[in-house]
Design a protein around this motif. Structure first.
Motif, PDB file in Angstrom:
ATOM      1  N   PRO A  58      49.158  48.677 -91.936  1.00 36.55           N
ATOM      2  CA  PRO A  58      48.009  49.580 -91.829  1.00 36.55           C
ATOM      3  C   PRO A  58      47.515  50.118 -93.164  1.00 36.55           C
ATOM      4  O   PRO A  58      46.597  50.923 -93.177  1.00 36.55           O
ATOM      5  CB  PRO A  58      48.528  50.702 -90.932  1.00 36.55           C
ATOM      6  CG  PRO A  58      49.991  50.730 -91.206  1.00 36.55           C
ATOM      7  CD  PRO A  58      50.391  49.311 -91.445  1.00 36.55           C
ATOM      8  N   PHE A  59      48.128  49.740 -94.256  1.00 33.21           N
ATOM      9  CA  PHE A  59      47.643  50.164 -95.571  1.00 33.21           C
ATOM     10  C   PHE A  59      47.921  49.048 -96.569  1.00 33.21           C
ATOM     11  O   PHE A  59      48.702  48.116 -96.295  1.00 33.21           O
ATOM     12  CB  PHE A  59      48.305  51.472 -96.016  1.00 33.21           C
ATOM     13  CG  PHE A  59      49.808  51.476 -95.941  1.00 33.21           C
ATOM     14  CD1 PHE A  59      50.582  50.938 -96.965  1.00 33.21           C
ATOM     15  CD2 PHE A  59      50.457  52.013 -94.843  1.00 33.21           C
ATOM     16  CE1 PHE A  59      51.965  50.937 -96.897  1.00 33.21           C
ATOM     17  CE2 PHE A  59      51.847  52.020 -94.767  1.00 33.21           C
ATOM     18  CZ  PHE A  59      52.599  51.484 -95.793  1.00 33.21           C
ATOM     19  N   ALA A  60      47.290  49.116 -97.718  1.00 29.83           N
ATOM     20  CA  ALA A  60      47.439  48.071 -98.723  1.00 29.83           C
ATOM     21  C   ALA A  60      48.890  47.970 -99.184  1.00 29.83           C
ATOM     22  O   ALA A  60      49.590  48.983 -99.276  1.00 29.83           O
ATOM     23  CB  ALA A  60      46.530  48.364 -99.920  1.00 29.83           C
ATOM     24  N   PRO A  61      49.367  46.762 -99.466  1.00 31.53           N
ATOM     25  CA  PRO A  61      50.756  46.614 -99.934  1.00 31.53           C
ATOM     26  C   PRO A  61      51.016  47.451-101.187  1.00 31.53           C
ATOM     27  O   PRO A  61      50.132  47.616-102.033  1.00 31.53           O
ATOM     28  CB  PRO A  61      50.863  45.113-100.235  1.00 31.53           C
ATOM     29  CG  PRO A  61      49.796  44.480 -99.394  1.00 31.53           C
ATOM     30  CD  PRO A  61      48.671  45.473 -99.338  1.00 31.53           C
ATOM     31  N   LEU A  62      52.217  47.988-101.292  1.00 31.91           N
ATOM     32  CA  LEU A  62      52.583  48.764-102.458  1.00 31.91           C
ATOM     33  C   LEU A  62      52.773  47.839-103.659  1.00 31.91           C
ATOM     34  O   LEU A  62      53.248  46.706-103.511  1.00 31.91           O
ATOM     35  CB  LEU A  62      53.884  49.524-102.198  1.00 31.91           C
ATOM     36  CG  LEU A  62      53.918  50.460-100.984  1.00 31.91           C
ATOM     37  CD1 LEU A  62      55.265  51.168-100.909  1.00 31.91           C
ATOM     38  CD2 LEU A  62      52.785  51.472-101.026  1.00 31.91           C
ATOM     39  N   ASN A  63      52.410  48.339-104.834  1.00 26.49           N
ATOM     40  CA  ASN A  63      52.686  47.546-106.027  1.00 26.49           C
ATOM     41  C   ASN A  63      54.163  47.715-106.407  1.00 26.49           C
ATOM     42  O   ASN A  63      54.901  48.486-105.783  1.00 26.49           O
ATOM     43  CB  ASN A  63      51.754  47.924-107.173  1.00 26.49           C
ATOM     44  CG  ASN A  63      51.879  49.389-107.578  1.00 26.49           C
ATOM     45  OD1 ASN A  63      52.976  49.948-107.569  1.00 26.49           O
ATOM     46  ND2 ASN A  63      50.754  50.007-107.939  1.00 26.49           N
ATOM     47  N   ALA A  64      54.592  47.004-107.439  1.00 23.33           N
ATOM     48  CA  ALA A  64      56.011  46.992-107.796  1.00 23.33           C
ATOM     49  C   ALA A  64      56.513  48.386-108.154  1.00 23.33           C
ATOM     50  O   ALA A  64      57.614  48.789-107.757  1.00 23.33           O
ATOM     51  CB  ALA A  64      56.246  46.024-108.954  1.00 23.33           C
ATOM     52  N   ALA A  65      55.717  49.151-108.891  1.00 23.87           N
ATOM     53  CA  ALA A  65      56.129  50.497-109.288  1.00 23.87           C
ATOM     54  C   ALA A  65      56.226  51.422-108.081  1.00 23.87           C
ATOM     55  O   ALA A  65      57.172  52.218-107.959  1.00 23.87           O
ATOM     56  CB  ALA A  65      55.155  51.062-110.321  1.00 23.87           C
ATOM     57  N   GLN A  66      55.251  51.341-107.173  1.00 23.52           N
ATOM     58  CA  GLN A  66      55.274  52.174-105.974  1.00 23.52           C
ATOM     59  C   GLN A  66      56.464  51.831-105.088  1.00 23.52           C
ATOM     60  O   GLN A  66      57.113  52.718-104.532  1.00 23.52           O
ATOM     61  CB  GLN A  66      53.962  51.990-105.202  1.00 23.52           C
ATOM     62  CG  GLN A  66      52.751  52.565-105.885  1.00 23.52           C
ATOM     63  CD  GLN A  66      51.449  52.155-105.204  1.00 23.52           C
ATOM     64  OE1 GLN A  66      51.355  51.065-104.604  1.00 23.52           O
ATOM     65  NE2 GLN A  66      50.451  53.017-105.301  1.00 23.52           N
ATOM     66  N   GLN A  67      56.758  50.535-104.946  1.00 16.57           N
ATOM     67  CA  GLN A  67      57.887  50.115-104.118  1.00 16.57           C
ATOM     68  C   GLN A  67      59.208  50.576-104.719  1.00 16.57           C
ATOM     69  O   GLN A  67      60.108  51.023-104.005  1.00 16.57           O
ATOM     70  CB  GLN A  67      57.883  48.594-103.962  1.00 16.57           C
ATOM     71  CG  GLN A  67      58.948  48.075-103.005  1.00 16.57           C
ATOM     72  CD  GLN A  67      58.787  48.609-101.592  1.00 16.57           C
ATOM     73  OE1 GLN A  67      57.687  48.620-101.045  1.00 16.57           O
ATOM     74  NE2 GLN A  67      59.884  49.065-100.984  1.00 16.57           N
ATOM     75  N   ALA A  68      59.330  50.498-106.033  1.00 19.75           N
ATOM     76  CA  ALA A  68      60.558  50.947-106.694  1.00 19.75           C
ATOM     77  C   ALA A  68      60.754  52.444-106.532  1.00 19.75           C
ATOM     78  O   ALA A  68      61.873  52.918-106.283  1.00 19.75           O
ATOM     79  CB  ALA A  68      60.509  50.577-108.177  1.00 19.75           C
TER      80      ALA A  68
END
Length: 330
Positions: A64-74
């Protein structure tokens, strides 16, 4: 108000498992702090965060939302692991809760439709009590101020789980429903339903069952997490859950559960929980004391008792608390 499956209801309220004392600076009849301006801030936030994909019921392949980037996922992974570390030491829990239900079909914008005050008690791994002690309904306005009053015969929810049975006390009908729990739902698995992050949080499990992200918080002392369910049975109960964590300790302070059909303009309906008078792993909360005082509850002698085996796939019954201004509050 929203009436989720019993495990969903109990788990939602028990998001306080590791919460610190949370003292709301609110008057009795005001909106809670995380639902500023009568909840319009929460509505606006969800509206801003929704993408076209989230307007329909999401599926396993439709985030339901844009995929997280690498920094956000970390950053999210670090947060979840810290939260997991904090969440696995609760033996007993005793607190009071406040729940505001918002529904613009039952009360004007800026007013909650109902307010419930009650108690939550928990003993690891599978014993607990959820009881509403006070329930008031929106009855209109007088001199520009909302009027809230109890409704005769309506008392709100009262659940007891002793680890082997689920006991539902229906004070409106003077009935007690006792359901034996299957072996696979006893022990740790009893709370493995809509919000697995409330007990013994498993960072991998929560990401398997939910689309999770960190979003903008109302102040710099709070971390705000969103969890959007992937499973259809969870999506039938709620569209999304927001959990407010104290930034320094990762301890939950509040929870907002949005209705399955929530829409910021067309269907603004949600439940907001806050928690007070927390006692966690205290001397007075020894397991034996907890069991003697909170779990061994029995209905009055003049009540009717029904016995059955718990069916986790059964549809929930109608909510005890109806809207006195017309129609049942869902």
């Amino acid at each position: 108000m929203m009436r989720p499956h019993w495990t969903k209801l109990l788990a939602a309220a028990l998001a306080v498992t590791l919460a610190t004392n949370f003292h709301s600076a609110l008057a009795q009849q005001t909106a809670p702090s995380y639902a500023q301006d009568g909840g319009r801030a929460a509505q606006a936030q969800v509206a801003r965060q929704q993408t076209p994909a989230s307007t329909a019921a999401p599926t396993q392949s439709a985030q339901p939302f844009a995929p997280l980037n690498a920094a956000q996922q970390a950053q999210l992974q670090q947060l979840l692991l810290a939260w997991q570390q904090q969440s696995q030491g609760t033996r007993t829990l005793d607190c009071k809760f406040q729940r505001w239900h918002y529904d613009n079909l039952a009360a004007p914008v800026g007013r909650h439709a109902t307010r419930a005050d009650g108690v939550i008690k928990y003993a690891a791994p599978d014993k607990g009590v959820f009881r509403v002690d006070s329930l008031v309904f929106y009855k209109g306005e007088k001199e520009g101020k909302p009027i809230y009053e109890p409704q005769a015969g309506l008392f709100g929810e009262h659940w007891v789980c002793n680890g082997k049975q689920l006991i539902e006390m229906d004070r409106s009908q003077k009935q007690c429903k006792i359901q034996d729990l299957p072996a696979d739902m006893q022990g740790q698995q009893i709370f493995n339903s809509p919000l697995p992050f409330v007990f013994n949080l498993d960072a991998a499990e929560i990401q398997r069952r939910y689309w999770v992200r960190q979003v903008a918080a109302p102040n710099d002392k709070i971390v705000l997490i969103e969890a959007w369910p992937k499973r259809q049975d969870d999506r039938a109960q709620y569209k999304m859950v927001q959990i407010a964590l104290e930034k320094e300790t990762f301890l939950p302070q509040a929870l907002i559960m949005y209705a399955p059909n929530f829409h910021a303009q067309n269907a603004p309906k949600w439940d907001h929980y806050e928690f007070v008078d927390m006692k966690r792993n205290g001397v007075g909360n020894a397991i034996a004391n907890f069991m003697d005082n909170f779990i061994q509850e029995r209905p009055p002698a003049d009540w009717t008792i029904f016995r059955d085996t718990f069916n986790p796939n059964a549809e929930p019954e109608a909510q005890q608390a109806a809207n006195p201004n017309g129609g049942q509050i869902k």
